[in-house]
Design a protein around this motif. Structure first.
Motif, PDB file in Angstrom:
ATOM      1  N   GLY A  95       0.806  -1.229   0.000  1.00  0.00           N
ATOM      2  CA  GLY A  95       0.000   0.000   0.000  1.00  0.00           C
ATOM      3  C   GLY A  95       0.833   1.270   0.000  1.00  0.00           C
ATOM      4  N   GLY A  97       2.882   4.635   0.884  1.00  0.00           N
ATOM      5  CA  GLY A  97       3.908   5.000   1.863  1.00  0.00           C
ATOM      6  C   GLY A  97       3.727   6.458   2.275  1.00  0.00           C
ATOM      7  N   GLY A 118      10.698   0.693  -7.370  1.00  0.00           N
ATOM      8  CA  GLY A 118       9.554   0.079  -6.678  1.00  0.00           C
ATOM      9  C   GLY A 118       8.290   0.886  -6.918  1.00  0.00           C
ATOM     10  N   VAL A 119       7.365   0.310  -7.681  1.00  0.00           N
ATOM     11  CA  VAL A 119       6.143   1.033  -8.052  1.00  0.00           C
ATOM     12  C   VAL A 119       4.894   0.395  -7.435  1.00  0.00           C
ATOM     13  CG1 VAL A 119       4.687   1.779  -9.982  1.00  0.00           C
ATOM     14  CG2 VAL A 119       7.168   1.876 -10.207  1.00  0.00           C
ATOM     15  N   TRP A 123       1.550   4.388  -5.687  1.00  0.00           N
ATOM     16  CA  TRP A 123       1.249   5.514  -4.787  1.00  0.00           C
ATOM     17  C   TRP A 123       2.387   6.524  -4.768  1.00  0.00           C
ATOM     18  CZ3 TRP A 123      -3.393   6.704  -3.368  1.00  0.00           C
ATOM     19  CH2 TRP A 123      -4.354   5.704  -3.260  1.00  0.00           C
ATOM     20  N   SER A 142      11.565   2.279 -11.826  1.00  0.00           N
ATOM     21  CA  SER A 142      12.023   0.911 -12.083  1.00  0.00           C
ATOM     22  C   SER A 142      11.161  -0.032 -11.269  1.00  0.00           C
ATOM     23  CB  SER A 142      13.486   0.799 -11.630  1.00  0.00           C
ATOM     24  OG  SER A 142      13.851  -0.555 -11.488  1.00  0.00           O
ATOM     25  N   ASP A 143      10.570  -1.013 -11.905  1.00  0.00           N
ATOM     26  CA  ASP A 143       9.790  -1.993 -11.128  1.00  0.00           C
ATOM     27  C   ASP A 143       9.790  -3.349 -11.806  1.00  0.00           C
ATOM     28  OD1 ASP A 143       7.604  -2.145  -8.780  1.00  0.00           O
ATOM     29  OD2 ASP A 143       7.056  -3.480 -10.411  1.00  0.00           O
ATOM     30  N   MET A 144      10.147  -4.336 -11.018  1.00  0.00           N
ATOM     31  CA  MET A 144      10.018  -5.708 -11.476  1.00  0.00           C
ATOM     32  C   MET A 144       8.739  -6.228 -10.819  1.00  0.00           C
ATOM     33  SD  MET A 144      12.498  -8.796 -10.526  1.00  0.00           S
ATOM     34  CE  MET A 144      11.703  -8.930  -8.955  1.00  0.00           C
ATOM     35  N   TYR A 146       5.360  -8.136  -9.266  1.00  0.00           N
ATOM     36  CA  TYR A 146       5.149  -9.350  -8.454  1.00  0.00           C
ATOM     37  C   TYR A 146       4.790 -10.474  -9.406  1.00  0.00           C
ATOM     38  CZ  TYR A 146       4.655  -6.332  -4.315  1.00  0.00           C
ATOM     39  OH  TYR A 146       4.861  -5.439  -3.305  1.00  0.00           O
ATOM     40  N   PHE A 172      11.882  -3.811 -15.405  1.00  0.00           N
ATOM     41  CA  PHE A 172      12.962  -4.786 -15.217  1.00  0.00           C
ATOM     42  C   PHE A 172      13.377  -4.743 -13.752  1.00  0.00           C
ATOM     43  CE2 PHE A 172      13.406  -2.569 -19.269  1.00  0.00           C
ATOM     44  CZ  PHE A 172      13.369  -3.606 -20.187  1.00  0.00           C
ATOM     45  N   ALA A 173      14.243  -5.677 -13.367  1.00  0.00           N
ATOM     46  CA  ALA A 173      14.866  -5.568 -12.044  1.00  0.00           C
ATOM     47  C   ALA A 173      15.777  -4.336 -12.056  1.00  0.00           C
ATOM     48  CB  ALA A 173      15.667  -6.829 -11.755  1.00  0.00           C
ATOM     49  N   HIS A 192      14.120   8.078  -4.931  1.00  0.00           N
ATOM     50  CA  HIS A 192      13.332   7.379  -3.908  1.00  0.00           C
ATOM     51  C   HIS A 192      13.519   5.888  -4.086  1.00  0.00           C
ATOM     52  CE1 HIS A 192       9.257   5.785  -2.448  1.00  0.00           C
ATOM     53  NE2 HIS A 192       9.958   6.097  -1.386  1.00  0.00           N
ATOM     54  N   ASP A 194      12.575   2.082  -3.076  1.00  0.00           N
ATOM     55  CA  ASP A 194      11.525   1.291  -2.413  1.00  0.00           C
ATOM     56  C   ASP A 194      11.316  -0.040  -3.147  1.00  0.00           C
ATOM     57  OD1 ASP A 194       9.510   0.622  -0.646  1.00  0.00           O
ATOM     58  OD2 ASP A 194       7.980   1.868  -1.593  1.00  0.00           O
ATOM     59  N   SER A 195      12.426  -0.722  -3.516  1.00  0.00           N
ATOM     60  CA  SER A 195      12.253  -1.988  -4.253  1.00  0.00           C
ATOM     61  C   SER A 195      12.865  -3.160  -3.479  1.00  0.00           C
ATOM     62  CB  SER A 195      12.830  -1.847  -5.667  1.00  0.00           C
ATOM     63  OG  SER A 195      14.121  -1.295  -5.629  1.00  0.00           O
ATOM     64  N   LYS A 197      14.602  -5.231  -0.903  1.00  0.00           N
ATOM     65  CA  LYS A 197      14.909  -4.850   0.478  1.00  0.00           C
ATOM     66  C   LYS A 197      16.006  -5.716   1.100  1.00  0.00           C
ATOM     67  CE  LYS A 197      11.993  -1.625   0.083  1.00  0.00           C
ATOM     68  NZ  LYS A 197      10.580  -1.703   0.256  1.00  0.00           N
TER      69      LYS A 197
HETATM   70  C1  LIG Z   1       6.873  -1.784  -1.601  1.00  0.00           C
HETATM   71  S1  LIG Z   1       6.520  -1.973  -3.278  1.00  0.00           S
HETATM   72  C2  LIG Z   1       6.648  -0.344  -3.894  1.00  0.00           C
HETATM   73  C3  LIG Z   1       5.564   0.568  -3.385  1.00  0.00           C
HETATM   74  C4  LIG Z   1       5.518   1.897  -4.078  1.00  0.00           C
HETATM   75  N1  LIG Z   1       6.772   2.637  -3.931  1.00  0.00           N
HETATM   76  C5  LIG Z   1       4.354   2.721  -3.551  1.00  0.00           C
HETATM   77  O1  LIG Z   1       4.566   3.665  -2.781  1.00  0.00           O
HETATM   78  O2  LIG Z   1       3.209   2.427  -3.920  1.00  0.00           O
HETATM   79  C6  LIG Z   1       7.968  -2.719  -3.909  1.00  0.00           C
HETATM   80  C7  LIG Z   1       7.989  -2.965  -5.415  1.00  0.00           C
HETATM   81  O3  LIG Z   1       9.342  -3.213  -5.812  1.00  0.00           O
HETATM   82  C8  LIG Z   1       9.366  -4.283  -6.733  1.00  0.00           C
HETATM   83  N2  LIG Z   1      10.699  -4.908  -6.671  1.00  0.00           N
HETATM   84  C9  LIG Z   1      11.171  -5.794  -5.756  1.00  0.00           C
HETATM   85  N3  LIG Z   1      12.440  -6.133  -6.040  1.00  0.00           N
HETATM   86  C10 LIG Z   1      12.798  -5.437  -7.145  1.00  0.00           C
HETATM   87  C11 LIG Z   1      13.986  -5.339  -7.918  1.00  0.00           C
HETATM   88  N4  LIG Z   1      15.073  -6.046  -7.630  1.00  0.00           N
HETATM   89  N5  LIG Z   1      13.985  -4.507  -8.996  1.00  0.00           N
HETATM   90  C12 LIG Z   1      12.891  -3.776  -9.315  1.00  0.00           C
HETATM   91  N6  LIG Z   1      11.738  -3.831  -8.605  1.00  0.00           N
HETATM   92  C13 LIG Z   1      11.685  -4.645  -7.543  1.00  0.00           C
HETATM   93  C14 LIG Z   1       8.226  -5.193  -6.279  1.00  0.00           C
HETATM   94  O4  LIG Z   1       7.815  -6.067  -7.286  1.00  0.00           O
HETATM   95  C15 LIG Z   1       7.172  -4.156  -5.869  1.00  0.00           C
HETATM   96  O5  LIG Z   1       6.374  -3.820  -6.980  1.00  0.00           O
END
Ligand SMILES: C[S@@+](CC[C@H](N)C(=O)[O-])C[C@H]1O[C@@H](n2cnc3c(N)ncnc32)[C@H](O)[C@@H]1O
Length: 257
Positions: A95, A97, A118-119, A123, A142-144, A146, A172-173, A192, A194-195, A197
Motif C-alpha cells: 500500500g 507509503g 519500486g512502483v 502511490w 524501475s519496477d520488477m 510481483y 525490469f529488475a 526514492h 523502495d524496491s 529490500k
Molecule cells: C513496496 S513496493 C513499492 C511501493 C511503491 N513505492 C508505492 O509507494 O506504492 C515494492 C515494489 O518493488 C518491486 N521490486 C522488488 N524487487 C525489485 C527489484 N530487484 N527490482 C525492481 N523492482 C523490484 C516489487 O515487485 C514491488 O512492486
C-alpha cells in the motif's frame, strides 16, 4: 497459497520473461549461498533509528521548511479515485507509503527529473508526478512486478491517467533498469528507493542513486529498518540523515551536500 505453490508459480512466471532471467539467476544464487545476508545489521539499525526518528511532519518542517498538509486533502478528488482503483484491483500489492514526504521533497527540489525504484500500485509515483507534472518534468520508475501474481498490467494502477505523460516506467529488475534509466538521463533532483529490500541490493542501488543525485537534491529510502544498509551507507559517506518513524517502519532521508 502454500510456499511451494508460490515459489513454483513465481519460477514459471520468470521463465516467461527472458528480460528478467538475470534477476532469476541472482535470486537462485542468493537463496542457495546467502539466504540470511538480506537482514544483515537489522538489530543495530533498529536501535539507531528508534533513538533518532521523528514524525513525517517534523521531518518535512525540518528539511523543507513546510507545514505538512495531508496529500489526501491537497489532491482530494484524484486521491479518492486512486483509493477506489486500488480497492477494485484484482491483484494485492503493497500500500501507500509516506506520500507527503515524496511530494514535498519534489516541491523543495523544484524537481524536473525524479527516479524511483519500486512502483507496485504506484502511490509513490502518484505523489512524485503530482509535483513534477507542474514543471513538465519526468519520473523514471524501475519496477520488477510481483511475478507470482501475474500482476504486470496492474503496476502503477492508481496513477491518474492525466499524469502518465510525465512518466517512464522501466519494467525490469533494478540492476537492469537503472543503467537503462541513466542512459536516458544522468542527473536527478530526487531519488526514492523502495524496491529490493535485501542488504546487498540496497547497498548496490544506494551507490548508483547517490552518484546520479545532484547537489541539493533529496535522497529517500523506504524500509531502512530491514537491515543496516542505509545506516552503513550514511556512515561511509559521512551523512547525518533524518529518520522518520512511519507506520511501524523507518524511512531515511537526506539532502545531498
Ligand atoms: C513496496 S513496493 C513499492 C511501493 C511503491 N513505492 C508505492 O509507494 O506504492 C515494492 C515494489 O518493488 C518491486 N521490486 C522488488 N524487487 C525489485 C527489484 N530487484 N527490482 C525492481 N523492482 C523490484 C516489487 O515487485 C514491488 O512492486
Amino acid at each position: 497459497m502454500s510456499e511451494v505453490i508460490r515459489v513454483t508459480k513465481t519460477f514459471f512466471a520468470y521463465l516467461k520473461r527472458p528480460d528478467l532471467y538475470p534477476e532469476l539467476g541472482r535470486k537462485i544464487i542468493k537463496n542457495i549461498f546467502n539466504r540470511n545476508a538480506a537482514f544483515k545489521g537489522k538489530e543495530k539499525t533498529i536501535s539507531w533509528a528508534s533513538t533518532k526518528a521523528v514524525s513525517q511532519s517534523e521531518a518535512i518542517q525540518l528539511l523543507f521548511g513546510k507545514e505538512m498538509q495531508p496529500f489526501s486533502e491537497m489532491f482530494f478528488v484524484d486521491f479518492q479515485n486512486a483509493v477506489q482503483k486500488e480497492q477494485s484491483c484484482p491483484i494485492k500489492m503493497g500500500g501507500a507509503g509516506a506520500l507527503e514526504l515524496i511530494y514535498y521533497a519534489c516541491e523543495f527540489a523544484q524537481a524536473k527529473n525524479v527516479l524511483e525504484t519500486g512502483v507496485a500500485y504506484g502511490w509513490s509515483s502518484f505523489a512524485a508526478l503530482q509535483s513534477i507534472s507542474s514543471r513538465n518534468g519526468t519520473l523514471y520508475s524501475s519496477d520488477m512486478p510481483y511475478l507470482g501474481q501475474d500482476g504486470d498490467q496492474f503496476v502503477g494502477y492508481v496513477v491518474p491517467e492525466k499524469l502518465k505523460e510525465n512518466w517512464k516506467l522501466f519494467r525490469f529488475a533494478d540492476r537492469e533498469s537503472l543503467p537503462k534509466i541513466f542512459a536516458e538521463n544522468s542527473v536527478f533532483d530526487v531519488v526514492h528507493y523502495d524496491s529490493d529490500k535485501a542488504y546487498e541490493g540496497m547497498s548496490w542501488a544506494y551507490e548508483m542513486l547517490y552518484q546520479h543525485l545532484r547537489e541539493g537534491g533529496v535522497f529517500i529510502s523506504d524500509d531502512i529498518n530491514d537491515n543496516s544498509a542505509f545506516q552503513d551507507f550514511c556512515e561511509k559517506k559521512n551523512i547525518d540523515p533524518t529518520l522518520i518513524s512511519f507506520e511501524g517502519k523507518y524511512i531515511g532521508v537526506f539532502i545531498k551536500h
